[in-house]
Design a protein around this motif. Structure first.
Motif, short mmCIF file in Angstrom:
data_model
loop_
_atom_site.label_atom_id
_atom_site.label_comp_id
_atom_site.label_asym_id
_atom_site.label_seq_id
_atom_site.Cartn_x
_atom_site.Cartn_y
_atom_site.Cartn_z
N HIS A 2 0.90 -1.10 -0.10
CA HIS A 2 -0.03 -0.13 -0.08
C HIS A 2 0.79 1.36 -0.03
N ALA A 3 2.04 1.23 0.67
CA ALA A 3 2.72 2.48 0.92
C ALA A 3 3.62 2.85 -0.49
N GLU A 4 3.50 1.88 -1.45
CA GLU A 4 4.27 2.03 -2.57
C GLU A 4 3.50 3.54 -3.30
N SER A 5 2.13 3.78 -2.88
CA SER A 5 1.42 4.54 -3.65
C SER A 5 1.68 5.96 -2.96
N PHE A 6 2.23 6.18 -1.91
CA PHE A 6 2.79 7.48 -1.43
C PHE A 6 3.98 7.39 -0.50
N ASP A 7 4.56 8.36 0.14
CA ASP A 7 5.88 8.48 0.74
C ASP A 7 5.71 8.10 2.23
N ALA A 8 5.99 6.81 2.68
CA ALA A 8 5.93 6.47 4.03
C ALA A 8 6.72 7.16 4.72
N ASP A 9 6.52 7.41 6.09
CA ASP A 9 7.29 8.21 6.85
C ASP A 9 8.16 7.08 7.91
N ALA A 10 8.89 7.60 8.78
CA ALA A 10 9.93 6.67 9.27
C ALA A 10 9.15 6.00 10.52
N GLU A 11 8.06 6.58 10.91
CA GLU A 11 7.01 5.60 11.63
C GLU A 11 6.65 4.31 10.85
N LEU A 12 5.91 4.72 10.00
CA LEU A 12 5.25 3.72 8.98
C LEU A 12 6.31 2.57 8.66
N LEU A 13 7.16 3.03 8.27
CA LEU A 13 8.51 2.32 7.74
C LEU A 13 9.00 1.17 8.76
N ASP A 14 9.08 1.92 9.78
CA ASP A 14 9.46 0.96 10.97
C ASP A 14 8.49 -0.19 11.51
N ALA A 15 7.06 0.21 11.30
CA ALA A 15 5.91 -0.62 11.52
C ALA A 15 6.00 -1.67 10.51
N ILE A 16 6.30 -1.42 9.19
CA ILE A 16 6.25 -2.50 8.23
C ILE A 16 7.64 -3.50 8.49
N HIS A 17 8.84 -2.77 8.61
CA HIS A 17 9.86 -3.75 8.95
C HIS A 17 9.40 -4.67 10.00
N ARG A 66 17.41 -9.50 -7.90
CA ARG A 66 17.69 -8.35 -8.48
C ARG A 66 18.09 -7.28 -7.40
N THR A 67 18.73 -6.31 -7.49
CA THR A 67 18.94 -5.16 -6.81
C THR A 67 18.46 -3.87 -7.35
N GLN A 68 18.33 -2.86 -6.64
CA GLN A 68 17.83 -1.34 -7.04
C GLN A 68 16.23 -1.46 -7.22
N LYS A 69 15.74 -2.64 -6.82
CA LYS A 69 14.34 -2.76 -6.95
C LYS A 69 13.56 -1.69 -6.30
N ASP A 70 14.12 -1.45 -4.99
CA ASP A 70 13.20 -0.35 -4.13
C ASP A 70 13.25 1.04 -4.80
N ALA A 71 14.40 1.70 -5.37
CA ALA A 71 14.55 2.75 -6.13
C ALA A 71 13.50 2.84 -7.57
N GLU A 72 13.62 1.40 -8.18
CA GLU A 72 12.87 1.53 -9.17
C GLU A 72 11.36 1.71 -9.07
N ARG A 73 10.92 0.99 -7.73
CA ARG A 73 9.55 1.11 -7.47
C ARG A 73 9.04 2.25 -6.74
N GLY A 74 9.98 3.19 -6.44
CA GLY A 74 9.93 4.42 -5.68
C GLY A 74 9.76 4.11 -4.44
N LYS A 75 10.10 3.07 -3.73
CA LYS A 75 9.73 2.78 -2.43
C LYS A 75 10.67 3.47 -1.33
N THR A 76 9.83 3.87 -0.32
CA THR A 76 10.64 4.39 0.80
C THR A 76 11.44 3.29 1.59
N THR A 77 12.65 3.56 1.76
CA THR A 77 13.48 2.52 2.57
C THR A 77 14.29 3.14 3.62
#
Ligand code: GRG
Length: 303
Positions: free
Chosen positions: A171-186, A245-256
């Motif tokens: 779901h977070a691929e459609s917007f910029d996740a913040d640090a809190e959401l990213l931690d919750a996902i991880h 594959r590498t660079q997948k996160d950047a290709e998909r515009g994922k927040t990491t």
């Protein structure tokens, strides 16, 4: 070879501790991958293809190391180690599907859906899930401990943890996740399986709550560190070494982690988490040394 971790240059080996456990894990997995004559051959092939592909077996190694640290034997804990790897393998098969992360390479091989088609890959993942609980219910003793293991793994594999974390990640691929959401996902998508792996070791050993709690802290810290390093490897690692594959996160515009915190701070954070994880093992004394080496491997890994 080493890794710059903020203020520290880590030169520890990048070979995974616990290699002496892998032969037992692989042999048990092969046995459990035999579903008998009722399972269609192409489905059985797809299941074996993904489950027995050369993964690191990190989670089953964690189950066995935690069980040993709490006084159980390898054979007592092996069914739980295999159950965790089944759930992990299913999650990788489904994560690679076109509807999810859409990957064509995993563990150095074409992904399950590329080799066997989407429908069979979905079904291979589906079949691995109940198999995990069948193994726990049938092969962990005594029955009350088997039930506790089923409860532990079911909660982690379900809608609030592994599946919920994956849903939020997509779901977070459609917007910029913040640090809190990213931690919750991880924490849920990746970390929960690490926590459960070490907790299952403690549960099988019928360890006291204090020890299971210490393992929970250890698992939480290494789980987040593992994902941070995964993000760093995706950004900077080599495909040939990683087997994907590498660079997948950047290709998909994922927040990491590195896209929010930067590369140096991410490495520094991973380093701190590993130190915290090792501190949580204090009560195990020398019996915690294997878990400590494994934690240190996580920040030095290159694949
Ligand atoms: C489909 C419910 C569902 C969940 C998928 C596992 C997962 C959740 C996503 C995989 C994507 C990914 C790269 C996650 C980062 C952490 C991770 C699980 C990496 C793979 O684990 P390794 O490196 O793999 O231990 P091997 O192949 O060595 O077992």
């Amino acid at each position: 070879m080493g890794l710059w971790l903020g203020k520290q240059f880590v030169t520890k080996t990048s070979s995974l501790p616990g290699q002496e456990l892998v032969a037992d894990i692989e042999m048990a997995l092969k046995g459990y991958a035999d579903f008998g004559p009722g399972c269609p051959e192409h489905l059985a092939d797809a299941i074996r293809y993904s489950l027995l592909a050369p993964g690191k077996r990190l989670r089953p190694i964690l189950v066995l190391m935690a069980a040993k640290a709490c006084g159980a034997t390898i054979s007592q804990a092996l069914p739980a180690a295999c159950a965790v790897e089944m759930i992990h393998s299913y999650s990788l098969i489904h994560d690679d599907l076109p509807a999810m992360d859409d990957d064509d390479m995993r563990r150095g091989l074409p992904t399950c859906h590329v080799k066997y088609g989407e429908a069979t890959a979905i079904l291979a993942g589906d079949a691995l899930q109940p198999r995990a609980f069948e193994i726990l219910a049938g092969d962990i003793q005594p029955p009350a401990v088997a039930a506790a293991c089923c409860l532990e793994l079911a909660r982690t594999a379900g809608a609030t943890q592994l599946v919920g974390g994956q849903a939020d990640d997509l779901h977070a691929e459609s917007f910029d996740a913040d640090a809190e959401l990213l931690d919750a996902i991880h924490r849920r998508k990746t970390g929960a399986m690490f926590v459960t792996s070490v907790r299952l070791g403690g549960i099988v050993a019928q360890a006291e709550d204090e020890k299971v709690n210490a393992l929970t802290t250890y698992g939480t810290k290494i789980g987040l560190a593992f994902q941070i390093i995964d993000d760093l490897l995706d950004a900077t690692g080599e495909e040939a070494k990683l087997g994907k594959r590498t660079q997948k996160d950047a290709e998909r515009g994922k927040t990491t982690y590195p896209s929010i915190h930067g590369i140096d701070d991410s490495r520094q954070k991973a380093n701190e988490l590993i130190e915290d994880a090792c501190s949580a093992l204090a009560m195990f004394g020398e019996s915690g040394s294997e878990l400590e080496s494994l934690a240190r491997y996580i920040i030095s890994r290159t694949h």
